[in-house]
Scaffold this active site. Structure first.
Site, PDB file in Angstrom:
ATOM      1  N   CYS A  41     -47.539  44.576  71.386  1.00  0.00           N
ATOM      2  CA  CYS A  41     -47.190  43.893  70.134  1.00  0.00           C
ATOM      3  C   CYS A  41     -47.561  44.723  68.912  1.00  0.00           C
ATOM      4  CB  CYS A  41     -47.873  42.534  70.089  1.00  0.00           C
ATOM      5  SG  CYS A  41     -47.707  41.731  68.495  1.00  0.00           S
ATOM      6  N   CYS A  46     -43.774  43.933  68.417  1.00  0.00           N
ATOM      7  CA  CYS A  46     -43.508  42.985  67.319  1.00  0.00           C
ATOM      8  C   CYS A  46     -43.812  43.533  65.936  1.00  0.00           C
ATOM      9  CB  CYS A  46     -44.350  41.722  67.501  1.00  0.00           C
ATOM     10  SG  CYS A  46     -44.645  41.246  69.186  1.00  0.00           S
ATOM     11  N   LYS A  49     -41.745  46.670  64.864  1.00  0.00           N
ATOM     12  CA  LYS A  49     -40.352  46.172  64.819  1.00  0.00           C
ATOM     13  C   LYS A  49     -40.097  45.394  63.530  1.00  0.00           C
ATOM     14  CE  LYS A  49     -39.639  42.261  65.780  1.00  0.00           C
ATOM     15  NZ  LYS A  49     -39.580  41.654  67.095  1.00  0.00           N
ATOM     16  N   TYR A 175     -33.398  39.770  73.127  1.00  0.00           N
ATOM     17  CA  TYR A 175     -34.199  39.890  71.899  1.00  0.00           C
ATOM     18  C   TYR A 175     -34.142  41.309  71.321  1.00  0.00           C
ATOM     19  CZ  TYR A 175     -36.949  35.579  72.878  1.00  0.00           C
ATOM     20  OH  TYR A 175     -37.370  34.304  73.099  1.00  0.00           O
ATOM     21  N   GLU A 179     -32.262  42.705  67.914  1.00  0.00           N
ATOM     22  CA  GLU A 179     -33.117  43.111  66.799  1.00  0.00           C
ATOM     23  C   GLU A 179     -32.855  44.566  66.402  1.00  0.00           C
ATOM     24  OE1 GLU A 179     -36.792  39.980  67.489  1.00  0.00           O
ATOM     25  OE2 GLU A 179     -37.048  42.005  68.228  1.00  0.00           O
ATOM     26  N   ARG A 202     -28.405  35.130  75.923  1.00  0.00           N
ATOM     27  CA  ARG A 202     -28.376  34.140  77.005  1.00  0.00           C
ATOM     28  C   ARG A 202     -29.718  33.415  77.061  1.00  0.00           C
ATOM     29  NH1 ARG A 202     -29.517  34.115  82.482  1.00  0.00           N
ATOM     30  NH2 ARG A 202     -30.134  36.310  82.458  1.00  0.00           N
ATOM     31  N   GLY A 259     -34.491  44.471  79.313  1.00  0.00           N
ATOM     32  CA  GLY A 259     -35.601  43.678  79.820  1.00  0.00           C
ATOM     33  C   GLY A 259     -36.851  44.489  80.085  1.00  0.00           C
ATOM     34  N   ASP A 300     -47.824  39.051  79.653  1.00  0.00           N
ATOM     35  CA  ASP A 300     -46.548  39.443  80.261  1.00  0.00           C
ATOM     36  C   ASP A 300     -46.675  39.838  81.729  1.00  0.00           C
ATOM     37  OD1 ASP A 300     -45.662  39.094  77.699  1.00  0.00           O
ATOM     38  OD2 ASP A 300     -44.830  41.107  77.445  1.00  0.00           O
ATOM     39  N   HIS A 433     -35.847  20.534  47.726  1.00  0.00           N
ATOM     40  CA  HIS A 433     -34.544  20.943  47.216  1.00  0.00           C
ATOM     41  C   HIS A 433     -34.684  22.029  46.149  1.00  0.00           C
ATOM     42  CE1 HIS A 433     -30.298  20.391  46.550  1.00  0.00           C
ATOM     43  NE2 HIS A 433     -30.516  20.350  45.255  1.00  0.00           N
ATOM     44  N   GLU A 438     -34.160  21.767  54.122  1.00  0.00           N
ATOM     45  CA  GLU A 438     -34.047  20.330  53.846  1.00  0.00           C
ATOM     46  C   GLU A 438     -32.958  19.686  54.700  1.00  0.00           C
ATOM     47  OE1 GLU A 438     -32.518  19.110  49.955  1.00  0.00           O
ATOM     48  OE2 GLU A 438     -31.757  21.124  49.644  1.00  0.00           O
TER      49      GLU A 438
HETATM   50  P1  NDP Z   1     -34.321  40.172  77.474  1.00  0.00           P
HETATM   51  O1  NDP Z   1     -34.671  39.648  78.806  1.00  0.00           O
HETATM   52  O2  NDP Z   1     -34.412  39.315  76.279  1.00  0.00           O
HETATM   53  O3  NDP Z   1     -32.830  40.730  77.509  1.00  0.00           O
HETATM   54  C1  NDP Z   1     -32.447  41.663  78.466  1.00  0.00           C
HETATM   55  C2  NDP Z   1     -30.965  41.916  78.290  1.00  0.00           C
HETATM   56  O4  NDP Z   1     -30.557  42.960  79.122  1.00  0.00           O
HETATM   57  C3  NDP Z   1     -30.122  40.699  78.627  1.00  0.00           C
HETATM   58  O5  NDP Z   1     -29.088  40.620  77.683  1.00  0.00           O
HETATM   59  C4  NDP Z   1     -29.621  41.037  80.004  1.00  0.00           C
HETATM   60  O6  NDP Z   1     -28.366  40.471  80.301  1.00  0.00           O
HETATM   61  C5  NDP Z   1     -29.456  42.530  79.918  1.00  0.00           C
HETATM   62  N1  NDP Z   1     -29.538  43.179  81.221  1.00  0.00           N
HETATM   63  C6  NDP Z   1     -30.477  42.989  82.178  1.00  0.00           C
HETATM   64  N2  NDP Z   1     -30.239  43.778  83.240  1.00  0.00           N
HETATM   65  C7  NDP Z   1     -29.123  44.475  82.944  1.00  0.00           C
HETATM   66  C8  NDP Z   1     -28.363  45.437  83.656  1.00  0.00           C
HETATM   67  N3  NDP Z   1     -28.718  45.851  84.875  1.00  0.00           N
HETATM   68  N4  NDP Z   1     -27.255  45.933  83.072  1.00  0.00           N
HETATM   69  C9  NDP Z   1     -26.882  45.523  81.834  1.00  0.00           C
HETATM   70  N5  NDP Z   1     -27.564  44.607  81.116  1.00  0.00           N
HETATM   71  C10 NDP Z   1     -28.669  44.090  81.668  1.00  0.00           C
HETATM   72  O7  NDP Z   1     -35.171  41.508  77.331  1.00  0.00           O
HETATM   73  P2  NDP Z   1     -35.549  42.415  76.094  1.00  0.00           P
HETATM   74  O8  NDP Z   1     -35.671  43.776  76.672  1.00  0.00           O
HETATM   75  O9  NDP Z   1     -34.630  42.207  74.946  1.00  0.00           O
HETATM   76  O10 NDP Z   1     -36.966  41.862  75.684  1.00  0.00           O
HETATM   77  C11 NDP Z   1     -37.985  41.708  76.671  1.00  0.00           C
HETATM   78  C12 NDP Z   1     -38.855  40.518  76.365  1.00  0.00           C
HETATM   79  O11 NDP Z   1     -39.709  40.834  75.287  1.00  0.00           O
HETATM   80  C13 NDP Z   1     -38.090  39.280  75.919  1.00  0.00           C
HETATM   81  O12 NDP Z   1     -37.671  38.501  76.978  1.00  0.00           O
HETATM   82  C14 NDP Z   1     -39.117  38.574  75.084  1.00  0.00           C
HETATM   83  O13 NDP Z   1     -39.879  37.762  75.934  1.00  0.00           O
HETATM   84  C15 NDP Z   1     -39.952  39.686  74.515  1.00  0.00           C
HETATM   85  N6  NDP Z   1     -39.587  39.956  73.117  1.00  0.00           N
HETATM   86  C16 NDP Z   1     -39.753  39.002  72.184  1.00  0.00           C
HETATM   87  C17 NDP Z   1     -39.416  39.228  70.869  1.00  0.00           C
HETATM   88  C18 NDP Z   1     -39.587  38.153  69.854  1.00  0.00           C
HETATM   89  O14 NDP Z   1     -40.320  37.207  70.113  1.00  0.00           O
HETATM   90  N7  NDP Z   1     -38.929  38.235  68.700  1.00  0.00           N
HETATM   91  C19 NDP Z   1     -38.874  40.504  70.438  1.00  0.00           C
HETATM   92  C20 NDP Z   1     -38.720  41.446  71.508  1.00  0.00           C
HETATM   93  C21 NDP Z   1     -39.064  41.163  72.778  1.00  0.00           C
HETATM   94  P3  NDP Z   1     -28.221  38.989  80.895  1.00  0.00           P
HETATM   95  O15 NDP Z   1     -28.340  38.059  79.741  1.00  0.00           O
HETATM   96  O16 NDP Z   1     -26.865  39.021  81.483  1.00  0.00           O
HETATM   97  O17 NDP Z   1     -29.294  38.825  81.905  1.00  0.00           O
END
Ligand code: NDP
Length: 451
Positions: A41, A46, A49, A175, A179, A202, A259, A300, A433, A438
């Site tokens: 973070c 975070c 970012k 996410y 971002e 999603r 991810g 995590d 307002h 609101e």
């Molecule tokens: P996410 O899980 O949010 O998103 C991963 C994305 O990658 C999804 O769109 C997923 O698609 C796609 N994906 C997964 N596998 C593949 C693949 N093999 N080929 C193509 N696309 C793929 O992960 P992030 O990396 O964005 O973030 C990780 C975590 O970090 C988040 O889940 C969150 O918990 C945390 N985070 C929180 C933030 C905040 O609070 N503002 C900011 C940044 C991170 P599909 O939807 O189809 O599965």
């Protein structure tokens, strides 16, 4: 006698909180960190970012200022100046975290910790013993394996690029992808975002997903839905990327945001009898207890809800339970979250579809409008407000906002949702307002009254 009452592996948000609170309860605490104290973070997540998000928003502010009577000379952006300023702030925060541990009397060991058995950790050439061990090693970005995947950068690298890419492909729809697509776009890069499904984010409410997808496109991001990457090859100092549908791109950088995975490899978990699930996450109960009696895990690495405040909460609850004589489980219901995309999202509770599945009859209140600031500038922004009510109890079970300040707005309303306030109680609250927020207390006519 053991060297420590508690030894923590990983000095990120969850580990540091647990260590400090346990020490405050009188425990003798040690902690180890292989990278920098502060964790994902603070060091590479975070915090940096959000600083980049702030930086990226100026381009729109400069462009809109004219409509508000300002004459702004041609603005120029210097990526290396921003990165240097950001690094300085991260160094400062790293120092704050080091001081917090020091003030709490926690002993810090620099190096990777590995379990030798359920009471011994090997770190920086030493073997340390502990009555209890907490694993808080977090997660790591994950990139699928395909031809040329080694050319892709992940978020860790994006914070240290030597120069701003002119053209970047961001892969993913979660996410981090949303971002960073906004960050690079705001700074002037040409951004293509490829996502394998038909709407971004999603897991969020469908109207939120639709509004964000349209919003990103409206800001000029070339969002390619139902698109995946086939291969990446080096070409002329950049990369040639083959996409599904026989499309080909040439870009300076490819960033994968597909991810994160729990960081459990080579930790010695099997030697200590700590069980993991199929995804590699440490299995824990609501008290963060693992399958080994004296070993716990938070954040995590347990893959519950992967958000900093959740890890902090889990770490604090663990320390109170084990060292403060105040056992408390962690309640993971109605955790609010935000996506700092542009437009940003704030969300707490159930989306419409899942609320309908879970509660049966629901009422949905919804409003979409142009943010007031966009009126003079003529910008085509859209703000979405959505409130979901369990019809049987009148309890608000979901609140979702897309648009300026959405995360700030939803943090406040999350108190009402978490505490089960009813829609009539929301209605009895007078609005401020003129604000966008609101709207959330003035929505009277359901757009959908469920089954
Ligand atoms: P996410 O899980 O949010 O998103 C991963 C994305 O990658 C999804 O769109 C997923 O698609 C796609 N994906 C997964 N596998 C593949 C693949 N093999 N080929 C193509 N696309 C793929 O992960 P992030 O990396 O964005 O973030 C990780 C975590 O970090 C988040 O889940 C969150 O918990 C945390 N985070 C929180 C933030 C905040 O609070 N503002 C900011 C940044 C991170 P599909 O939807 O189809 O599965």
């Amino acid at each position: 006698m053991s060297d420590f009452d508690l030894f923590v592996i990983g000095a990120g948000s969850g580990g540091v909180r647990a260590a400090r609170i346990a020490a405050g309860h009188g425990a003798k605490v040690g902690i180890c960190e292989e990278s920098r104290v502060g964790g994902t973070c603070v060091i590479r997540g975070c915090v940096p970012k959000k600083l980049l998000v702030y930086a990226s928003r100026f381009s729109e502010e400069f462009a809109d200022a004219a409509a508000y009577g300002w004459e702004v000379p041609q603005a120029r952006f210097d990526w290396s100046r921003l990165i240097a300023a950001k690094d300085k702030e991260i160094d400062r925060l790293n120092g704050v975290y080091l001081k917090l541990l020091d003030n709490a009397g926690v002993s810090l060991f620099e190096g990777r910790g590995r379990l030798l058995d359920s009471h011994h950790v090997h770190v920086a050439g030493r073997t340390l013993s502990a009555e209890k061990i907490l694993i808080a090693t977090g997660g790591r970005p994950w990139v699928p394996d395909f031809e040329g995947s080694e050319h892709a950068i992940v978020s860790d690298h994006a914070f240290h690029l030597e120069r701003l890419p002119q053209r970047i492909l961001v892969v993913g729809g979660g996410y981090i992808a949303c971002e960073f697509a906004g960050i690079f776009n705001g700074m002037g890069s040409e951004v293509i975002q490829a996502y394998r499904r038909d709407a971004l984010l999603r897991g969020f409410d469908d109207d939120v997903r639709q509004t964000v997808t349209e919003g990103l496109i409206g800001k000029g991001i070339d969002v390619r839905l139902n698109t995946d990457v086939r291969r990446i090859r080096e070409a002329d100092g950049g990369y040639q990327v083959d996409l599904t549908g026989d499309k080909r791109l040439t870009v300076d950088q490819v960033m994968y945001c597909t991810g994160r995975r729990p960081y459990t490899g080579d930790l010695g978990l099997e030697k200590a009898g700590v069980a993991t699930n199929a995804g590699g996450a440490i299995e824990v109960d609501e008290f963060s207890r693992t399958s080994a009696d004296n070993i716990f895990a938070v954040g995590d690495v347990t893959d519950r809800i992967n958000l900093t405040p959740v890890a902090i909460h889990e770490g604090h609850a663990f320390a109170d339970s084990e060292f403060g004589n105040a056992p408390r489980p962690v309640d993971h219901r109605f955790v609010p979250s935000a996506v700092f995309s542009q437009p940003p999202v704030g969300s707490v509770g159930y989306g419409e579809q899942e609320a309908g599945d879970f509660f049966g009859r629901i009422r949905v209140y919804q409003s979409a409008f142009r943010p007031m600031k966009d009126t003079l500038s003529g910008r085509d922004g859209k703000m979405l407000m959505k409130v979901i009510v369990d019809a049987a109890t009148d309890r608000v079970v979901g609140c979702h906002v897309v648009g300026p300040d959405a995360p700030e707005i939803v943090q406040g309303f999350a108190v009402a949702v978490k505490n089960g306030l009813r829609k009539t109680q929301w209605d009895a609250t007078i609005g401020i307002h003129p604000t966008a927020a609101e709207e959330l207390v003035t929505l009277r006519q359901p757009v959908n009254e469920g089954q």
